[in-house]
Design an enzyme around this catalytic site. Structure first.
Site, mmCIF file in Angstrom:
data_model
loop_
_atom_site.group_PDB
_atom_site.id
_atom_site.type_symbol
_atom_site.label_atom_id
_atom_site.label_comp_id
_atom_site.label_asym_id
_atom_site.label_seq_id
_atom_site.Cartn_x
_atom_site.Cartn_y
_atom_site.Cartn_z
ATOM 1 C CG ASP A 230 -2.079 0.983 1.104
ATOM 2 O OD1 ASP A 230 -2.582 1.174 -0.017
ATOM 3 O OD2 ASP A 230 -2.471 1.569 2.129
ATOM 4 C CB SER A 254 -6.601 2.553 0.160
ATOM 5 O OG SER A 254 -5.240 2.888 0.028
ATOM 6 C CD GLN A 304 -4.892 0.771 -2.816
ATOM 7 O OE1 GLN A 304 -4.479 1.908 -3.017
ATOM 8 N NE2 GLN A 304 -4.459 0.022 -1.797
#
Length: 312
Positions: A230, A254, A304
């Site tokens: 991430d 996110s 993502q």
């Protein structure tokens, strides 16, 4: 549970670093002590059979880092699965911003235990409300068809500047001096450098590894990779539009996160993280990432979607 983790559960502002921790030229802590603290953060307190509790570092920004809650949730799921079953995929949603000053409770639902596969669902809760949900599938390792895309041809990590050399005083100017347990080396221009060159190809490549030595625990290595995944994934979207956090009026978060683990790997050895963005629209951007081991094996794939708003 480690002593550091027990102390953190009693005092969410704990997990302080020793005074002799290594620091780069910008004063940012790194190395084995910082990595050991990340391992302690992932060593959750078991409250009941299917309930775990985790904390955040004292110097966390205003909301919990997405990679942290994903890694902790995967640890909670893995603690309820037999050791011979290894995680092969996870799918997660970020529901609410997490408060780093409050412990996070992870509630595990033992969805299914089959002959070859095990499925778990985890909900992360703060103040009685879900902030994150994760579904993960585990499998007994089997032989089968085997192929993979080749690794891109890139310079070796030793040939690239360190994080401290690349970042200069940028993070300090932003007031971001929190310790870094992951060693990151940019292959492509860092987004704050690419920004000055205008719009670039929607791609970001970095070498990364845990900055120290990890124990031989397969689940821990996967959780460290989930944490690290991430960190730079949305860079591939930002470079395509010549903007960057803090330098431009960009708001982002996110929204979801998915990972597939193809082959065993060690997170304390160099992994190439090759990220690209196929699309951005409607205030959202999609990014994909591929983790390659140093010998060229494709070990994991990441997807993502992030919220990205560029304001006037």
């Amino acid at each position: 549970m480690t002593e550091a983790a027990r102390a953190a559960a009693a005092d969410p502002g704990g997990l302080d670093l020793p005074g002799d921790v290594p620091r780069d030229a910008n004063g940012i802590a790194h190395g084995q002590p910082v990595l050991d603290r990340l391992v302690s953060l992932l060593d959750l307190e078991r409250v009941e059979e299917n309930i775990f509790r985790g904390v955040s570092p004292a110097e966390s920004p205003v909301r919990v880092f997405g990679g942290q809650v994903a890694g902790q949730a995967l640890v909670a799921a893995g603690r309820t699965v037999p050791a011979e079953r290894h995680v092969h995929s996870l799918h997660a949603y970020f529901i609410r911003p997490g408060d780093p000053s409050v412990p996070i409770v992870y509630e595990v639902d033992r969805t299914r235990d089959g002959r070859s596969f095990t499925t778990r669902r985890v909900v992360a809760v703060q103040r009685g409300k879900p902030i994150f949900s994760l579904s993960a599938s585990f499998q007994v390792r089997e032989d089968g068809l085997d192929h993979a895309e080749p690794m891109p041809d890139v310079p070796a990590p030793e040939e690239l500047p360190t994080w401290g050399e690349q970042v200069g005083d940028l993070m300090a100017r932003f007031g971001r001096t929190e310790p870094r347990p992951i060693d990151v080396r940019y292959v492509t221009d860092p987004p704050w450098v690419a920004r000055d060159k205008g719009k670039q190809e929607a791609r970001s490549q970095v070498w990364m590894r845990a900055d120290g030595v990890l124990p031989a625990d397969d689940l821990l290595h996967v959780c460290i990779a989930a944490f690290a995944s991430d960190m730079t994934l949305l860079d591939s979207i930002l470079v395509a539009h010549g903007v960057y956090w803090g330098l431009d009026n960009v708001n982002g978060a996110s929204l979801d996160h998915a990972m597939w683990f193809h082959r065993p790997f060690r997170a304390d050895e160099w992994l190439l993280y090759d990220c690209a963005s196929p699309s951005a629209s409607g205030g959202r951007g999609l990014a994909t990432g591929r983790f390659f081991s140093r010998d060229g094996q494709l070990v994991a794939t990441v997807v993502q979607e992030g919220l990205l708003r560029v304001l006037d």
